[in-house]
Write an enzyme that holds these catalytic residues in place. Structure first.
Site, PDB file in Angstrom:
ATOM      1  N   GLU A   1       0.836  -1.196   0.000  1.00 15.92           N
ATOM      2  CA  GLU A   1       0.000   0.000   0.000  1.00 15.92           C
ATOM      3  C   GLU A   1       0.876   1.253   0.000  1.00 15.92           C
ATOM      4  OE1 GLU A   1      -3.489   2.040   2.787  1.00 15.92           O
ATOM      5  OE2 GLU A   1      -2.948  -0.057   3.073  1.00 15.92           O
TER       6      GLU A   1
ATOM      7  N   GLY B   1      -7.844   4.774   8.280  1.00 13.78           N
ATOM      8  CA  GLY B   1      -8.760   4.333   9.324  1.00 13.78           C
ATOM      9  C   GLY B   1      -8.231   3.231  10.203  1.00 13.78           C
TER      10      GLY B   1
ATOM     11  N   SER C   1      -4.495   1.991   9.767  1.00 10.24           N
ATOM     12  CA  SER C   1      -3.052   1.769   9.672  1.00 10.24           C
ATOM     13  C   SER C   1      -2.347   3.055   9.261  1.00 10.24           C
ATOM     14  CB  SER C   1      -2.733   0.661   8.656  1.00 10.24           C
ATOM     15  OG  SER C   1      -3.120   1.058   7.356  1.00 10.24           O
ATOM     16  N   THR C   2      -1.028   3.059   9.414  1.00  7.71           N
ATOM     17  CA  THR C   2      -0.215   4.181   8.983  1.00  7.71           C
ATOM     18  C   THR C   2       0.915   3.660   8.113  1.00  7.71           C
ATOM     19  OG1 THR C   2       1.060   6.115   9.696  1.00  7.71           O
ATOM     20  CG2 THR C   2       1.282   4.130  11.030  1.00  7.71           C
ATOM     21  N   GLN C   3       1.316   4.442   7.099  1.00  8.58           N
ATOM     22  CA  GLN C   3       2.414   4.061   6.209  1.00  8.58           C
ATOM     23  C   GLN C   3       3.376   5.233   6.041  1.00  8.58           C
ATOM     24  OE1 GLN C   3      -0.869   3.327   4.789  1.00  8.58           O
ATOM     25  NE2 GLN C   3      -0.694   1.294   5.694  1.00  8.58           N
TER      26      GLN C   3
END
Length: 440
Positions: free
Chosen positions: A183, A213, A215-217
Site C-alpha cells: 500500500e 482508518g 493503519s499508517t504508512q
C-alpha cells in the site's frame, strides 16, 4: 508471327498485376510485429497543417476498487500509450460509497449492491468494445486486514462472484487484501508519477505519509547503499518500473486508530470505568457520548474536572505509541507529502484550505493539540470532542517517526486533479504484471 495489339495490352496488364502483388506481399512480411500485450484501443486523429498528418494514439483502461476501512472507492484510469515511452494518464473517473466492505462481514450478500453500483460507473465510463481488455481489480486495506481470516475470505469470494459476471478483464487473483508495505509502495509510485519525477533517474523523489482508518504508512526512496544494508529486510522493497530500478523504505503498521475511535485504541487511550463505560483524559470533563462497537453500545466520558487535559492526554498517547512505531533515520532530509487524517486535521485547525491543501510543520500539529486541548478544558470546541485526542495522537506519531518539529510537510488530496491514493500505483503494477506474467 505477328501478335495483335490487343494481345500486347493484355500481356502488359497481367505482368503489372503480378509485379504489384509481389511488392505488396514483400512489404507486409517486412512490417515489424507488435509485442505481445493486452489489446489497446487505437484512435486516429487527423490534424490540419501544411501537409496532411496523422497522429495515432493508443489507450488502455484500468479499473481499481479501493476497499478501505471506511468506504469503497472506484478509480477508472485511462492511460495514453505511446511506443518506448512511459504511459501518460489521460483521465481518471472517481466515485466513492460508504460504508466500507468490512461493514458487511456478517452479511456478505449485502455488499453486492454497492459493488454493482460502482461497476455501473465503470460501464458508463469505459467504451463497451474495451470491456474485455480493461483489467478489473480490487485491493482491500486495513479494514479487511483486521477482520478474522474466514470473514475476510468470504467477503472477497463475494467480490470475485460479482466481478466474474462483469464482462471486464478479470482474474481471481485480481481481488486480494493488500499488504501494508505494498500500500505504501503503490502510494509512493502514485505521488511521484503525478509530480512527473518517477521516470527520471536524476530527479529527487518525494516521500509519502498516510494515516488511514486502521493503519499508517511511511515510504521513501533509499539512495545510500550503506543505509539499505543496515535496514531490516522487512522494510526494504525493490522493484522496476518504466525500466528504472527503485529501492524503497516502506514501513506499515496497524497502529490502533484513535482517530477512528477503534476498540483497540480505547483499550490504550480510554479506561474502563464500568460495564460499557469508558473514560479518557483526552475528552472534556463534561463530555458524555455514545459509541457502538461490535453491536455493543458504550458510554464514553471525559476525565474528572481539575486535571490538565493536554498533559494527561499526551502521557496516555505516548504510552500507547511507545515501541509500537519505529524511528527512521534520514526522514528529515526527504520532502514528504502527507494525506488522509493528516490533511483532515490540518483543515480543522485552519492551517490549510480544504480544497487546495498547503504546507504545515510538525510543530503546527503540536501547538494545535495544546491549543485545542486547553480550549476544551475551558469549555470550548464542544462540536469536535475528539479533536484534542486526534491532534495529540498525530503530533506524537510524527515525532516517534523522527520528524523534527520544524519539518515541513506538503498536504494534498489531489495532484493535477487526480486523487493522491495508492490506487494509481497499484493499477500500474497490475497492468505491467498482466503484460509480463499474465497475472496481477
Amino acid at each position: 508471327m505477328r501478335f495483335p495489339k490487343l494481345a500486347f495490352v493484355f500481356m502488359f496488364v497481367g505482368c503489372l498485376v503480378v509485379y504489384l502483388t509481389y511488392v505488396k506481399r514483400h512489404y507486409d512480411d517486412s512490417k515489424p510485429q507488435l509485442p505481445d500485450q493486452l489489446p489497446l484501443h487505437r484512435m486516429d486523429i487527423h490534424k490540419q497543417s501544411t501537409s496532411a498528418q496523422v497522429v495515432s494514439e493508443s489507450f488502455q483502461y484500468g479499473i481499481m476498487f479501493d476497499a478501505g476501512s471506511t468506504g469503497t472507492r472506484i478509480h477508472i484510469f485511462k492511460f495514453q500509450i505511446e511506443p518506448n515511452e512511459a504511459p501518460k494518464l489521460a483521465h481518471e473517473t472517481f466515485r466513492a460509497i460508504k460504508p466500507g466492505l468490512s461493514a458487511y462481514a456478517d452479511d456478505p450478500e449485502k455488499s453486492k449492491e454497492g459493488l454493482l453500483e460502482l461497476l455501473n460507473v465503470a460501464k458508463d465510463t469505459v467504451p463497451e468494445t474495451l470491456w474485455s481488455s480493461s483489467p478489473l481489480m480490487l485491493r482491500a486495506t486495513a479494514g479487511l486486514r483486521l477482520l478474522p481470516g474466514e470473514k475476510a475470505t468470504i467477503l472477497l469470494d463475494k467480490v470475485r462472484e460479482v466481478f466474474s459476471e462483469s464482462l471486464f478483464l478479470y482474474r481471481p487473483d485480481s481481488v486480494s487484501i493488500m499488504d501494508g508495505t505494498d500500500e505504501g509502495m503503490s502510494a509512493w509510485i502514485t505521488i511521484n508519477f503525478l509530480l512527473g519525477v518517477l521516470h527520471g533517474t536524476e530527479s529527487p523523489k518525494v516521500g509519502m505519509l498516510d494515516l488511514g482508518g486502521g493503519s499508517t504508512q511511511i515510504t521513501f526512496a533509499l539512495q545510500d547503499e550503506k543505509t539499505i544494508q543496515s535496514l531490516p529486510l522487512d522494510y526494504v522493497t525493490s522493484f522496476q518500473m518504466f525500466n528504472i530500478s527503485h529501492a524503497l523504505y516502506s514501513y506499515s503498521k496497524n497502529v490502533v486508530m484513535c482517530l477512528n475511535k477503534s476498540f483497540d485504541c480505547c483499550v490504550y487511550v480510554f479506561s474502563v470505568a464500568g460495564p460499557q463505560e469508558l473514560v479518557s483524559p483526552c475528552l472534556a470533563p463534561d463530555y458524555s457520548g455514545q459509541w457502538e462497537h461490535a453491536e455493543v453500545l458504550y458510554t464514553v466520558k471525559g476525565q474528572k474536572a481539575g486535571e490538565p487535559i493536554y498533559e494527561t492526554c499526551l502521557t496516555k498517547v505516548e504510552k500507547m505509541i511507545y515501541k509500537r512505531v519505529r524511528k527512521i533515520e534520514g526522514v528529515k532530509d526527504v520532502d514528504f507529502y502527507a494525506f488522509s487524517y493528516y490533511y483532515d486535521r490540518a483543515v480543522d485547525l485552519g492551517l490549510i484550505d480544504e480544497s487546495t491543501g498547503g504546507s504545515v510543520k510538525v510543530s503546527d500539529y503540536i501547538e494545535g493539540a495544546k491549543k485545542v486541548c486547553n480550549n476544551m478544558a475551558a469549555g470550548g470546541i464542544k462540536e469536535s470532542p475528539f479533536l484534542c485526542l486526534d491532534l495529540t495522537y498525530i503530533s506524537v506519531l510524527l515525532q516517534e517517526l523522527d520528524f523534527p518539529p520544524d519539518k515541513e510537510l506538503k498536504l494534498a488530496r489531489q495532484i493535477n486533479d487526480v486523487e493522491t491514493s495508492w490506487a494509481l500505483g497499484a493499477t500500474f503494477h497490475c497492468i505491467e504484471s498482466i503484460h509480463k506474467h499474465g497475472t496481477c
